[in-house]
Design an enzyme around this catalytic site. Structure first.
Site, short mmCIF file in Angstrom:
data_model
loop_
_atom_site.label_atom_id
_atom_site.label_comp_id
_atom_site.label_asym_id
_atom_site.label_seq_id
_atom_site.Cartn_x
_atom_site.Cartn_y
_atom_site.Cartn_z
N LYS A 93 0.87 -1.18 0.00
CA LYS A 93 0.00 0.00 0.00
C LYS A 93 0.91 1.23 0.00
O LYS A 93 1.43 1.64 1.02
CB LYS A 93 -0.89 -0.02 1.25
CG LYS A 93 -2.26 0.59 1.06
CD LYS A 93 -2.28 2.06 0.68
CE LYS A 93 -2.05 2.98 1.85
NZ LYS A 93 -1.85 4.38 1.46
N GLU A 114 9.57 1.83 10.74
CA GLU A 114 10.59 2.85 10.45
C GLU A 114 9.88 4.19 10.51
O GLU A 114 9.05 4.49 9.65
CB GLU A 114 11.20 2.63 9.06
CG GLU A 114 11.91 1.30 8.88
CD GLU A 114 13.17 1.19 9.72
OE1 GLU A 114 13.74 2.23 10.09
OE2 GLU A 114 13.56 0.06 10.03
N CYS A 173 13.84 11.24 5.73
CA CYS A 173 13.85 10.97 7.17
C CYS A 173 15.25 11.15 7.75
O CYS A 173 15.40 11.37 8.94
CB CYS A 173 13.36 9.54 7.42
SG CYS A 173 14.30 8.33 6.49
N GLU A 225 8.95 16.64 14.76
CA GLU A 225 9.37 16.50 13.36
C GLU A 225 8.50 17.39 12.47
O GLU A 225 7.28 17.33 12.51
CB GLU A 225 9.21 15.04 12.92
CG GLU A 225 9.79 14.82 11.54
CD GLU A 225 9.55 13.40 11.00
OE1 GLU A 225 8.41 12.92 11.12
OE2 GLU A 225 10.51 12.80 10.49
P1 NAD Z 1 2.24 8.65 7.24
O1 NAD Z 1 2.47 7.97 8.52
O2 NAD Z 1 1.21 9.71 7.18
O3 NAD Z 1 1.86 7.63 6.08
C1 NAD Z 1 2.68 6.54 5.75
C2 NAD Z 1 1.84 5.43 5.16
O4 NAD Z 1 0.98 4.96 6.17
C3 NAD Z 1 0.95 5.88 3.99
O5 NAD Z 1 0.92 4.87 3.01
C4 NAD Z 1 -0.41 6.02 4.65
O6 NAD Z 1 -1.48 5.83 3.77
C5 NAD Z 1 -0.36 4.91 5.68
N1 NAD Z 1 -1.27 5.11 6.80
C6 NAD Z 1 -1.73 6.27 7.31
N2 NAD Z 1 -2.58 6.03 8.33
C7 NAD Z 1 -2.67 4.69 8.45
C8 NAD Z 1 -3.41 3.83 9.32
N3 NAD Z 1 -4.22 4.30 10.26
N4 NAD Z 1 -3.26 2.51 9.15
C9 NAD Z 1 -2.44 2.00 8.21
N5 NAD Z 1 -1.73 2.77 7.35
C10 NAD Z 1 -1.83 4.10 7.50
O7 NAD Z 1 3.68 9.19 6.80
P2 NAD Z 1 4.00 10.09 5.56
O8 NAD Z 1 3.52 11.47 5.87
O9 NAD Z 1 3.57 9.42 4.32
O10 NAD Z 1 5.59 10.05 5.56
C11 NAD Z 1 6.38 10.92 6.30
C12 NAD Z 1 6.88 10.26 7.56
O11 NAD Z 1 7.60 9.08 7.23
C13 NAD Z 1 7.84 11.13 8.33
O12 NAD Z 1 7.54 11.03 9.69
C14 NAD Z 1 9.19 10.50 8.05
O13 NAD Z 1 10.18 10.72 9.03
C15 NAD Z 1 8.82 9.06 7.96
N6 NAD Z 1 9.83 8.31 7.24
C16 NAD Z 1 10.63 7.47 7.95
C17 NAD Z 1 11.63 6.76 7.31
C18 NAD Z 1 12.51 5.82 8.06
O14 NAD Z 1 13.17 5.01 7.42
N7 NAD Z 1 12.56 5.88 9.37
C19 NAD Z 1 11.78 6.89 5.92
C20 NAD Z 1 10.93 7.76 5.23
C21 NAD Z 1 9.95 8.46 5.89
#
Ligand code: NAD
Length: 480
Positions: free
Chosen positions: A173, A248, A282, A384
């Protein structure tokens, strides 16, 4: 207008409800395509396809898996320009970055785990005068991969490649904010000849499309990259099922810049750590901790360098900072800049919306922003923002630098800038951070453990860490 479809059981599928979501080109501020607003019915269909394909896929030879992953990498290389264009339109990132970073790295992920499939091995432990243990590592089953918008295809492939290499089938997804390259990836699966149902890609909102998959008892492991708040919800929901979970999450990374650093190199790399991908990586450093002696000079050089940074249309090959990924993220960043002002921060650069001339006039652009004068406990130093905003703080001693760097709930990445080898080792040892670079940043050897401490995540990815996550160890003890 282009309509993205789900890829389930090797077929292109409309969402069962018939409902779609808008997909926005953030550089133009315009809807340019639509994606399925998938729900529990699409989720169930994808899990069924992954479950039905599992037995046959788990029995493929290691070489068969490696050949398929390699083929997918080759097709992606061949279609690099098309995918890079799609990624930049979808995400707002500079085309130069998609061409040289995201898409080649996605191909590398596939190729790396093609090798992983062939070379992964399990352990054996001899017991003198008694016998031997050997450990079998079996694929865990159908798994779920949830990925974010910041590095769309890069993180998508980083998760699915080891899962497939280890013999699992996958429901993936991708982010609803950047679905396009994951959608196109379905075509690569078809051309490479990946058997139907081995990789299923469903689109839509996380809570509606991904959560039902996560909770489905047929799914045996969940790998998630995204925000800490989302990771917490996911962990709460699936903890009672005891399925494997890798998280992550977010970060609040520090760059620690000592008086004795190579100043020009530190400034040049800080520009990248702060503003690459609009600061939406990130691993980007968002807190610049600078030793007192070098602070004025570093600040002056950094601000001069920012003035020369080309910000604007992602499609211009000269652009280095493109558009913020979405309107809501753009508004969130501006709200944090206001919070910084309210907390007494001084804006040294940027701090406001940018309206480029021409077709991008309505896009979501923010000038690279530098703020000083905030306490380490200020919200912009604790939470963040995930954006083109960095803060400057000064420190006197390495002990103070360590305390500032460790003084947040996160522990993902850090970088240290010093010519003193002993200082580099001592500080690296003391940092609560999963990934630390010394005199460099973002250098990635895919064999190394990748991930964060504290609220930055649970578990590690990369190399054998991912192969171990996607396999279930079973020990067999034999008496001589
Ligand atoms: P997000 O948490 O909003 O979304 C990530 C994914 O989770 C999306 O596909 C979203 O549709 C899904 N999602 C959202 N709510 C959900 C739920 N209730 N149940 C299941 N899935 C759900 O994050 P984002 O805004 O897309 O990405 C940015 C974040 O990702 C930042 O916090 C960044 O630091 C983090 N990030 C971390 C790493 C790492 O390796 N640690 C790498 C890249 C990004």
């Amino acid at each position: 207008m282009k309509k993205i479809k789900n890829f389930i059981g090797g077929e292109w599928c409309e969402p069962i409800s018939g409902r779609y979501l808008d997909n926005v080109n953030s550089a133009l501020g315009e809807v340019y395509s639509q994606l399925p607003d998938s729900d529990e019915l699409d989720a169930a269909a994808a899990v069924t396809a992954a479950s039905e394909a599992f037995e046959a896929w788990s029995k493929t030879t290691l070489e068969q898996r490696a050949i398929l992953l390699q083929k997918m990498a080759d097709i992606l290389d061949r279609r690099r320009e098309e995918f890079a264009l799609a990624e930049s339109i979808d995400n707002g990132k500079p085309i130069s970055l998609s061409l040289q970073g995201d898409i080649p790295r996605a191909a590398s992920n596939l190729r790396f785990y093609a090798g992983g499939a062939m070379h992964f091995a399990s352990e054996s432990h001899a017991m003198p005068n008694f016998g031997v243990n050997y450990t079998l590592r079996k694929p865990v089953g159908p798994v779920l991969s949830i990925s974010p918008w910041n590095l769309p295809l890069h993180i998508f492939t980083w998760k699915i490649a080891p899962a497939l290499a280890a013999g699992n089938t996958v429901v993936a997804k991708p982010s609803e904010i950047t679905p396009m390259t994951a959608y196109l990836f379905g075509e690569i699966c078809q051309e490479a000849g990946l058997p139907a149902g081995v990789l299923n890609i469903i689109h839509g909102l996380g809570a509606k499309a991904a959560m039902p998959v996560a909770k489905d008892p047929r799914i045996k492991a969940v790998t998630f990259t995204g925000g800490t708040a989302t990771g917490r919800i996911l962990a709460q929901e699936i903890a009672p099922t005891f399925k494997k979970m890798s998280l992550e999450l977010g970060g609040k990374n520090a760059n620690i810049i000592f008086d004795d650093c190579d100043l020009d190199q530190a400034v040049e790399t800080t520009l990248l750590t702060s503003f690459s991908n609009q600061g939406q990586i990130c691993l980007c450093g968002s807190r610049l901790l600078i030793q007192q002696g070098i602070y004025p000079k570093f600040k002056q050089k950094l601000l001069e360098a920012i003035q020369k940074l080309p910000v604007g249309n992602p499609m211009d090959p000269a652009t280095r900072v493109g558009a913020i990924v979405s309107k809501s993220h753009f508004e969130k960043i501006l709200s944090y800049i206001q919070i910084a002002k309210d907390e007494g921060g001084k804006i040294l650069s940027g701090g406001e919306k940018l309206s480029p001339h021409g077709e991008c006039a309505n896009g979501y652009f923010i000038k690279p922003t530098v703020i000083e004068g905030l306490d380490n406990m200020a919200r912009c130093n604790q939470e963040e923002i995930f954006r083109s905003v960095v803060t400057l703080q000064s420190f006197a001693t390495k002990e103070e630098a360590i305390s500032l760097a460790n003084g947040t709930p996160y522990g993902l990445a850090a970088s240290i800038w010093t010519q003193d080898l002993k200082q580099a080792h001592v500080v690296a040892d003391a940092l609560d951070s999963g990934i630390i670079w010394v005199n460099c940043w973002m250098i990635r050897d895919l064999r190394t453990p990748f991930g964060g401490m504290k609220q930055s995540g649970v578990g590690r990815e990369g190399g054998w860490e991912s192969m171990r996550f996607f396999t279930e160890p079973k020990n067999i003890c034999i008496k001589y």
